[in-house]
Scaffold this motif. Structure first.
Motif, PDB file in Angstrom:
ATOM      1  N   GLU A   1       0.842  -1.192   0.000  1.00 43.98           N
ATOM      2  CA  GLU A   1       0.000   0.000   0.000  1.00 43.98           C
ATOM      3  C   GLU A   1       0.878   1.244   0.000  1.00 43.98           C
ATOM      4  N   THR A   2       0.310   2.320  -0.507  1.00 42.41           N
ATOM      5  CA  THR A   2       1.010   3.602  -0.472  1.00 42.41           C
ATOM      6  C   THR A   2       0.175   4.609   0.297  1.00 42.41           C
ATOM      7  N   LYS A   3       0.852   5.606   0.824  1.00 39.69           N
ATOM      8  CA  LYS A   3       0.184   6.631   1.610  1.00 39.69           C
ATOM      9  C   LYS A   3       0.553   7.997   1.052  1.00 39.69           C
ATOM     10  N   LEU A   4      -0.442   8.867   0.893  1.00 39.24           N
ATOM     11  CA  LEU A   4      -0.221  10.226   0.411  1.00 39.24           C
ATOM     12  C   LEU A   4      -0.292  11.188   1.598  1.00 39.24           C
ATOM     13  N   THR A   5       0.799  11.915   1.824  1.00 40.77           N
ATOM     14  CA  THR A   5       0.890  12.836   2.955  1.00 40.77           C
ATOM     15  C   THR A   5       1.322  14.212   2.465  1.00 40.77           C
ATOM     16  N   ALA A   6       0.704  15.246   3.014  1.00 36.60           N
ATOM     17  CA  ALA A   6       1.058  16.621   2.648  1.00 36.60           C
ATOM     18  C   ALA A   6       1.950  17.222   3.733  1.00 36.60           C
ATOM     19  N   TYR A   7       2.997  17.891   3.297  1.00 36.79           N
ATOM     20  CA  TYR A   7       3.945  18.533   4.204  1.00 36.79           C
ATOM     21  C   TYR A   7       4.168  19.985   3.786  1.00 36.79           C
ATOM     22  N   LEU A   8       4.501  20.793   4.756  1.00 38.80           N
ATOM     23  CA  LEU A   8       5.027  22.126   4.481  1.00 38.80           C
ATOM     24  C   LEU A   8       6.533  22.050   4.673  1.00 38.80           C
ATOM     25  N   TYR A   9       7.264  22.216   3.580  1.00 46.50           N
ATOM     26  CA  TYR A   9       8.721  22.147   3.630  1.00 46.50           C
ATOM     27  C   TYR A   9       9.308  23.554   3.640  1.00 46.50           C
ATOM     28  N   GLU A  10      10.332  23.723   4.450  1.00 52.64           N
ATOM     29  CA  GLU A  10      11.057  24.986   4.509  1.00 52.64           C
ATOM     30  C   GLU A  10      12.557  24.708   4.349  1.00 52.64           C
ATOM     31  N   PHE A  11      13.151  25.365   3.362  1.00 53.39           N
ATOM     32  CA  PHE A  11      14.578  25.192   3.063  1.00 53.39           C
ATOM     33  C   PHE A  11      15.310  26.503   3.350  1.00 53.39           C
ATOM     34  N   LEU A  12      16.477  26.377   3.949  1.00 49.52           N
ATOM     35  CA  LEU A  12      17.365  27.524   4.117  1.00 49.52           C
ATOM     36  C   LEU A  12      18.605  27.275   3.270  1.00 49.52           C
ATOM     37  N   LEU A  13      18.898  28.217   2.378  1.00 47.93           N
ATOM     38  CA  LEU A  13      20.037  28.067   1.485  1.00 47.93           C
ATOM     39  C   LEU A  13      20.990  29.249   1.641  1.00 47.93           C
ATOM     40  N   GLY A  14      22.261  28.953   1.553  1.00 45.57           N
ATOM     41  CA  GLY A  14      23.264  29.999   1.673  1.00 45.57           C
ATOM     42  C   GLY A  14      24.594  29.528   1.123  1.00 45.57           C
ATOM     43  N   TYR A  15      25.579  30.397   1.184  1.00 46.47           N
ATOM     44  CA  TYR A  15      26.890  30.085   0.616  1.00 46.47           C
ATOM     45  C   TYR A  15      27.797  29.417   1.643  1.00 46.47           C
ATOM     46  N   GLU A  16      28.480  28.399   1.151  1.00 42.26           N
ATOM     47  CA  GLU A  16      29.462  27.687   1.959  1.00 42.26           C
ATOM     48  C   GLU A  16      30.677  27.443   1.079  1.00 42.26           C
ATOM     49  N   ASN A  17      31.802  28.008   1.454  1.00 42.37           N
ATOM     50  CA  ASN A  17      33.010  27.939   0.618  1.00 42.37           C
ATOM     51  C   ASN A  17      32.730  28.435  -0.798  1.00 42.37           C
ATOM     52  N   ASP A  18      31.996  29.568  -0.860  1.00 39.65           N
ATOM     53  CA  ASP A  18      31.678  30.243  -2.120  1.00 39.65           C
ATOM     54  C   ASP A  18      30.741  29.448  -3.023  1.00 39.65           C
ATOM     55  N   GLN A  19      30.090  28.394  -2.482  1.00 49.81           N
ATOM     56  CA  GLN A  19      29.145  27.618  -3.271  1.00 49.81           C
ATOM     57  C   GLN A  19      27.803  27.549  -2.533  1.00 49.81           C
ATOM     58  N   LEU A  20      26.714  27.672  -3.305  1.00 50.61           N
ATOM     59  CA  LEU A  20      25.378  27.646  -2.728  1.00 50.61           C
ATOM     60  C   LEU A  20      25.030  26.235  -2.271  1.00 50.61           C
ATOM     61  N   LYS A  21      24.530  26.119  -1.033  1.00 50.52           N
ATOM     62  CA  LYS A  21      24.182  24.829  -0.455  1.00 50.52           C
ATOM     63  C   LYS A  21      22.849  24.916   0.290  1.00 50.52           C
ATOM     64  N   ILE A  22      22.232  23.761   0.509  1.00 48.43           N
ATOM     65  CA  ILE A  22      21.059  23.673   1.378  1.00 48.43           C
ATOM     66  C   ILE A  22      21.564  23.533   2.804  1.00 48.43           C
ATOM     67  N   LEU A  23      21.326  24.557   3.614  1.00 48.28           N
ATOM     68  CA  LEU A  23      21.873  24.587   4.966  1.00 48.28           C
ATOM     69  C   LEU A  23      20.947  23.962   6.000  1.00 48.28           C
ATOM     70  N   ASP A  24      19.635  23.970   5.704  1.00 54.31           N
ATOM     71  CA  ASP A  24      18.697  23.401   6.671  1.00 54.31           C
ATOM     72  C   ASP A  24      17.428  22.996   5.928  1.00 54.31           C
ATOM     73  N   ILE A  25      16.778  21.927   6.418  1.00 56.96           N
ATOM     74  CA  ILE A  25      15.508  21.446   5.869  1.00 56.96           C
ATOM     75  C   ILE A  25      14.562  21.170   7.029  1.00 56.96           C
ATOM     76  N   MET A  26      13.391  21.773   6.995  1.00 51.12           N
ATOM     77  CA  MET A  26      12.367  21.536   8.027  1.00 51.12           C
ATOM     78  C   MET A  26      11.070  21.127   7.362  1.00 51.12           C
ATOM     79  N   ALA A  27      10.452  20.057   7.849  1.00 50.39           N
ATOM     80  CA  ALA A  27       9.220  19.546   7.259  1.00 50.39           C
ATOM     81  C   ALA A  27       8.162  19.411   8.345  1.00 50.39           C
ATOM     82  N   THR A  28       6.975  19.939   8.079  1.00 51.09           N
ATOM     83  CA  THR A  28       5.853  19.868   9.017  1.00 51.09           C
ATOM     84  C   THR A  28       4.674  19.214   8.337  1.00 51.09           C
ATOM     85  N   GLU A  29       4.138  18.127   8.923  1.00 50.93           N
ATOM     86  CA  GLU A  29       2.990  17.460   8.314  1.00 50.93           C
ATOM     87  C   GLU A  29       1.764  18.349   8.425  1.00 50.93           C
ATOM     88  N   MET A  30       1.005  18.410   7.333  1.00 54.72           N
ATOM     89  CA  MET A  30      -0.159  19.300   7.305  1.00 54.72           C
ATOM     90  C   MET A  30      -1.453  18.504   7.569  1.00 54.72           C
TER      91      MET A  30
END
Length: 379
Positions: free
Chosen positions: A350-379
């Protein structure tokens, strides 16, 4: 005497008849199996696998495609290119970088590197540039012989209008086309139904089924209905000759402070949104290694690759809304989106469909853009 002969003959006839009957039964079984293979359900499964293969080919090919920008004091020209050898060399169109004072390449994961000219043709619209930081990385496989035929399905990759890794599909609709554009001689080129715009110039034309580069996308008509691509077998020897003769200590690279950086807020937001798209696409295609490399060092220290993979491995499909981005400062971007995730359950039935609110924080690390943080909240 006749009685003695009768019994062996009878046994032989019985064995022969049994053999014939067995053969007929096997033949009937084969016919049934052939009928089952051709049933509509299995045809649909095969079609779905074919679509998945297309997505995989595109995703893998995108890793070799770069956005190329050539800057002068008053102008910036944007095109595309693709990595083609272990030295970090990139094939592109000559008209993309011909007059540039500064050249830099943006990778599929939004990294920006300075590039130097390795070779530039004044007759054929082909050039090679080098990014030493890309040396040793996986590069595109090119088709060295002209096996393309009219009607072959193709994929054109590039960065039209500054949008990275845009894909158009079509067929080869003509061969051996000849013409001149802006002083460049286009000889024996492919005519394709996939559209080519200014930003596609220099990007790879890929065989739909093998994933190999068969040509370099170069020019298109104003209405976008026809494109023209230079066959790679026509120029690969020249490109390799340039690469062999070029040495890094003899090449001219711009300084990092001369390149386009996060000092331009809109460019930072666009790059951040692209990186999140690329991260989610990698998860959807189950390319967890690629997705993990987009994370910043702090996230990677908190979560090993194995833990990261286990977090996402049950995902079957991902759908998400338009990304909403806010610039925190000149160095970081916060992105929110609602994501619907279809995932397997423990019993795998079986499969399950779930909705989330995702929040990403992106910034530079060693002069390269990276994903610094990921937060997910089930809706």
């Amino acid at each position: 005497m006749r009685k003695r002969l009768f019994l062996p003959i009878l046994l032989s006839v019985i064995i022969l008849l049994a053999g014939i009957a067995g053969f007929l039964l096997l033949q009937e079984q084969w016919k049934k199996e052939e009928t089952e293979i051709n049933n509509p359900f299995l045809q649909k499964v095969n079609s779905d696998n074919r679509d998945l293969d297309l997505k995989t080919i595109i995703h893998q090919s995108e890793k070799n495609v770069l956005q190329i920008q050539g800057r002068t004091e008053n102008n910036t020209t944007t095109g595309s290119g693709f990595l083609y050898n272990e030295k970090g060399d990139i094939i592109t169109n000559a008209h993309v970088i011909d007059k540039a004072d500064i050249i830099y390449a943006r990778t599929a994961d939004a990294r920006v590197y300075p590039a130097a000219v390795v070779g530039l043709s004044k007759e054929t619209d082909i050039a090679v540039i080098r990014v030493p930081q890309l040396a040793g990385q996986r590069y595109a496989s090119v088709q060295r012989e002209d096996t393309a035929e009219i009607g072959d399905e193709v994929i054109a990759l590039g960065s039209p209008h500054g949008f990275q890794n845009t894909v158009t599909t079509g067929i080869i609709s003509g061969k051996d086309r000849q013409f001149m554009v802006d002083g460049y001689n286009y000889s024996n080129v492919y005519q394709i139904s996939a559209s080519i715009t200014h930003g596609n110039s220099g990007g790879p034309l890929i065989n739909r089924y093998t994933g190999e580069v068969i040509a370099v996308n170069s020019v298109g008509t104003e209405d976008g209905t026809i494109g023209f691509s230079i066959p790679i077998h026509e120029v690969i020897e020249q490109a390799e000759q340039w690469s062999e003769q070029a040495h890094n200590d003899q090449l001219e690279f711009v300084q990092a402070e001369d390149m386009l950086t996060s000092s331009q807020p809109e460019a930072l937001k666009e790059d951040a949104e692209y990186l999140v798209d690329y991260f989610l696409d990698s998860i959807a295609i189950r390319d967890y290694v690629n997705a993990y490399t987009l994370l910043g060092s702090t996230l990677q220290m908190e979560m090993s690759y194995a833990e990261f993979r286990d977090r996402y491995i049950q995902i079957v499909d991902i759908h998400y809304d338009e990304l909403s981005s806010d610039l925190n400062d000149n160095q970081s971007v916060r992105i929110e989106t609602e994501i619907q995730i279809k995932s397997n359950q423990q019993n795998q039935k079986e499969t399950k469909l779930t909705a989330y609110l995702y929040e990403f924080l992106l910034g530079y690390e060693n002069d390269q853009l990276k994903i610094l943080d990921i937060m997910a909240t089930e809706m």
